[in-house]
Scaffold this motif. Structure first.
Motif, mmCIF file in Angstrom:
data_model
loop_
_atom_site.group_PDB
_atom_site.id
_atom_site.type_symbol
_atom_site.label_atom_id
_atom_site.label_comp_id
_atom_site.label_asym_id
_atom_site.label_seq_id
_atom_site.Cartn_x
_atom_site.Cartn_y
_atom_site.Cartn_z
ATOM 1 N N ARG A 116 0.827 -1.195 0.000
ATOM 2 C CA ARG A 116 0.000 0.000 0.000
ATOM 3 C C ARG A 116 0.866 1.252 0.000
ATOM 4 N NH1 ARG A 116 -4.353 -1.031 4.769
ATOM 5 N NH2 ARG A 116 -2.808 0.289 5.795
ATOM 6 N N ASP A 118 0.987 3.527 2.079
ATOM 7 C CA ASP A 118 1.499 3.808 3.420
ATOM 8 C C ASP A 118 2.560 2.812 3.861
ATOM 9 O OD1 ASP A 118 0.021 1.526 3.911
ATOM 10 O OD2 ASP A 118 -1.405 2.470 5.271
ATOM 11 N N SER A 153 -10.916 0.600 4.288
ATOM 12 C CA SER A 153 -9.877 1.601 4.537
ATOM 13 C C SER A 153 -10.282 2.999 4.073
ATOM 14 C CB SER A 153 -8.572 1.183 3.847
ATOM 15 O OG SER A 153 -8.766 1.019 2.446
#
Length: 208
Positions: A116, A118, A153
């Motif tokens: 991802r 992040d 998310s």
């Protein structure tokens, strides 16, 4: 409709940045980066709710590769296409076994992952056939193996009004779908094709 089994719909595109820009203009919703795959693809996501989403999948623009990835036919794709869809299961081995008992082989179970934006690594398992069932009309199975589901998310949201399909032999496709334990409206048509009708801030939008 396929809820609650629907996991995600795969919309394949030859140029990820261009497709995301076009989708944003058409729908009024801006997809967010999902991450990059080791296979040389990357995706953007839009949620349909807490358990399902739309995946816009294309060649990773940051990948150092001379050849386009073959995933879902991206290596020969010239225009966006609604390629296939996935249903989730908490016991993928049992789901595969049951499908085979009913005359359809979803393929071998394979582990996959993506990073991802992040930095978090998501891992899952899915079924993969050498040839996609009925040209992508029969969904593949996916098991998130305890990982956080992408739809949870805080994705930007829009509605999925319907998911339907056409095929020259709809009876055969319905038989395969029943073996996997899912329902999809399939009507006769000149070629195999999926169609999703989206409910967006700018009105109904169809993806094919």
């Amino acid at each position: 409709m396929t809820e609650p089994q629907l996991d995600h719909i795969v919309y394949t595109v030859p140029d990820l940045a261009a497709a995301v820009a076009d989708f944003t203009v058409r729908t009024g919703v801006s997809p967010v980066p999902g991450g990059r795959h080791p296979s040389g693809t990357a995706n953007y996501l839009v949620g349909f709710g807490p358990t399902s989403y739309l995946e816009i999948l294309g060649p990773d623009p940051e990948a150092d590769a001379t050849d386009r990835p073959a995933t879902f036919g991206l290596d020969t794709l010239t225009e966006p296409r609604l390629a296939t869809w996935a249903v989730h299961t908490d016991d993928i081995e049992n789901a595969v076994s049951l499908a085979r008992e009913h005359g359809y082989d979803p393929g071998e179970i394979q582990p996959l992952s993506r990073r991802r934006p992040d930095g978090v690594l998501l891992s899952w398992r899915l079924t993969r056939r050498t040839e996609r069932g009925a040209d992508g009309l029969v969904p593949f199975l996916i098991d998130w193996t305890g990982a956080e589901h992408p739809a949870s998310s805080r994705l930007p949201q829009l509605g999925l009004t319907s998911l339907t399909a056409t095929h020259p032999d709809p009876t055969a496709v319905r038989r395969y779908l029943a073996a996997v334990g899912v329902e999809l409206e399939v009507t006769a048509g000149p070629r195999a094709a999926l169609e999703a009708l989206l409910d967006t801030p700018r009105g109904p939008v169809t993806l094919r």
